[in-house]
Design a protein around this motif. Structure first.
Motif, PDB file in Angstrom:
ATOM      1  N   LEU A 183       0.812  -1.224   0.000  1.00 19.84           N
ATOM      2  CA  LEU A 183       0.000   0.000   0.000  1.00 19.84           C
ATOM      3  C   LEU A 183       0.841   1.267   0.000  1.00 19.84           C
ATOM      4  O   LEU A 183       0.543   2.208  -0.751  1.00 19.84           O
ATOM      5  N   TYR A 184       1.874   1.319   0.846  1.00 13.13           N
ATOM      6  CA  TYR A 184       2.592   2.587   1.031  1.00 13.13           C
ATOM      7  C   TYR A 184       3.242   3.075  -0.268  1.00 13.13           C
ATOM      8  O   TYR A 184       3.098   4.256  -0.621  1.00 13.13           O
ATOM      9  N   PRO A 185       3.928   2.223  -1.038  1.00 17.35           N
ATOM     10  CA  PRO A 185       4.492   2.719  -2.301  1.00 17.35           C
ATOM     11  C   PRO A 185       3.433   3.247  -3.272  1.00 17.35           C
ATOM     12  O   PRO A 185       3.671   4.234  -3.974  1.00 17.35           O
ATOM     13  N   LYS A 186       2.256   2.598  -3.291  1.00 19.03           N
ATOM     14  CA  LYS A 186       1.183   3.084  -4.175  1.00 19.03           C
ATOM     15  C   LYS A 186       0.681   4.449  -3.719  1.00 19.03           C
ATOM     16  O   LYS A 186       0.438   5.343  -4.542  1.00 19.03           O
ATOM     17  N   ALA A 187       0.504   4.608  -2.417  1.00 14.67           N
ATOM     18  CA  ALA A 187       0.013   5.885  -1.887  1.00 14.67           C
ATOM     19  C   ALA A 187       1.032   7.000  -2.102  1.00 14.67           C
ATOM     20  O   ALA A 187       0.672   8.114  -2.488  1.00 14.67           O
ATOM     21  N   LEU A 188       2.319   6.692  -1.859  1.00 14.29           N
ATOM     22  CA  LEU A 188       3.359   7.706  -2.080  1.00 14.29           C
ATOM     23  C   LEU A 188       3.403   8.117  -3.543  1.00 14.29           C
ATOM     24  O   LEU A 188       3.525   9.305  -3.862  1.00 14.29           O
ATOM     25  N   ALA A 189       3.291   7.160  -4.442  1.00 15.57           N
ATOM     26  CA  ALA A 189       3.292   7.488  -5.871  1.00 15.57           C
ATOM     27  C   ALA A 189       2.146   8.436  -6.214  1.00 15.57           C
ATOM     28  O   ALA A 189       2.322   9.420  -6.960  1.00 15.57           O
ATOM     29  N   GLN A 190       0.976   8.159  -5.664  1.00 11.71           N
ATOM     30  CA  GLN A 190      -0.202   9.015  -5.913  1.00 11.71           C
ATOM     31  C   GLN A 190       0.046  10.436  -5.407  1.00 11.71           C
ATOM     32  O   GLN A 190      -0.208  11.419  -6.122  1.00 11.71           O
ATOM     33  N   VAL A 191       0.571  10.553  -4.185  1.00  8.74           N
ATOM     34  CA  VAL A 191       0.832  11.873  -3.597  1.00  8.74           C
ATOM     35  C   VAL A 191       1.902  12.616  -4.391  1.00  8.74           C
ATOM     36  O   VAL A 191       1.764  13.812  -4.673  1.00  8.74           O
ATOM     37  N   ALA A 192       2.974  11.912  -4.758  1.00  8.68           N
ATOM     38  CA  ALA A 192       4.064  12.553  -5.488  1.00  8.68           C
ATOM     39  C   ALA A 192       3.590  13.055  -6.855  1.00  8.68           C
ATOM     40  O   ALA A 192       3.969  14.150  -7.289  1.00  8.68           O
ATOM     41  N   ARG A 193       2.757  12.260  -7.506  1.00  6.76           N
ATOM     42  CA  ARG A 193       2.223  12.708  -8.806  1.00  6.76           C
ATOM     43  C   ARG A 193       1.367  13.948  -8.637  1.00  6.76           C
ATOM     44  O   ARG A 193       1.414  14.882  -9.443  1.00  6.76           O
ATOM     45  N   ASP A 194       0.557  13.974  -7.574  1.00  7.06           N
ATOM     46  CA  ASP A 194      -0.288  15.149  -7.312  1.00  7.06           C
ATOM     47  C   ASP A 194       0.559  16.393  -7.059  1.00  7.06           C
ATOM     48  O   ASP A 194       0.215  17.489  -7.506  1.00  7.06           O
ATOM     49  N   ILE A 195       1.662  16.224  -6.324  1.00  7.00           N
ATOM     50  CA  ILE A 195       2.555  17.362  -6.036  1.00  7.00           C
ATOM     51  C   ILE A 195       3.175  17.888  -7.337  1.00  7.00           C
ATOM     52  O   ILE A 195       3.288  19.095  -7.527  1.00  7.00           O
ATOM     53  N   LYS A 196       3.553  16.972  -8.208  1.00  6.26           N
ATOM     54  CA  LYS A 196       4.198  17.373  -9.472  1.00  6.26           C
ATOM     55  C   LYS A 196       3.221  18.064 -10.409  1.00  6.26           C
ATOM     56  O   LYS A 196       3.603  18.887 -11.219  1.00  6.26           O
TER      57      LYS A 196
END
Length: 197
Positions: A183-196
């Protein structure tokens, strides 16, 4: 902040073995992953996760909270280390310190945490035993934004498993860990994409 073609510079805060940190670092080894794990910090100098991070090629340091007279002094040093490394996003992964409103306000919208329950159920500790004591039929893990309320920030992603009638708190924790690591890598990817974006 990261430009669209850059990865989001991320730090992971740990206190122990760092299993979720390893999952994040491993995911970020893919050059197409939107976050770059640039720093691991532990508040416990003997945390096993520090060695694991170094083995994976990540800068890992300890800032021993016991060396500071106050929580604020410790957090000022933590904040300096993160700022000096030009960190844009913080992932708490088994970081066993409650952060003060001062620190959370400084990093508002830039700190996420993984918690072993289906929030808003069972904030705080002993989540597996509490789920069993309540007779729940399912249990899970949540990645959420860190807010001034303990485990109270908005949920980003969750995963769940059915509870077996033979489960103990220990067996439930063991069965849940693979979900956390996914779960954590998927959630981090989602957040990082949103930040970018």
């Amino acid at each position: 902040m990261a430009k669209p073609n850059e990865r989001v510079k991320t730090a992971v805060l740990i206190s122990g073995r760092g299993s979720n940190m390893v999952a994040l670092v491993t995911a970020a080894q893919d050059p197409n992953y939107p976050a770059d794990i640039a720093l691991v910090i532990s508040n416990r100098p003997k945390a096993k996760g520090l060695g694991r991070a170094q083995e994976l090629g990540v800068t890992a340091i300890s800032i021993d909270h016991k060396a500071y007279a106050t929580r604020e002094a410790f957090e000022a040093e933590l904040d300096k280390a993160l700022s000096d490394a030009k960190i844009e996003l913080i992932c708490c992964a088994g970081f066993m310190r409650v952060l003060t409103p001062w620190f959370i306000n400084r990093w508002e919208g830039r700190i996420i945490n993984i918690h072993p329950s289906l929030l808003p159920k069972y904030k705080g500790l002993n989540t597996h035993a509490r789920a069993l004591d309540a007779g729940d039929r399912e249990h899970g893990c949540s990645v959420h934004w860190v807010s001034a309320e303990l485990d109270g920030g908005a949920v980003i992603k969750q995963m769940s498993i059915p509870i077996d009638h033979r489960d103990t708190a220990e067996s439930l924790a063991d069965r849940l860990l693979p979900l956390e690591l996914a779960l954590y890598p998927k959630a981090l990817a989602q957040v990082a994409r949103d930040i970018k974006n």
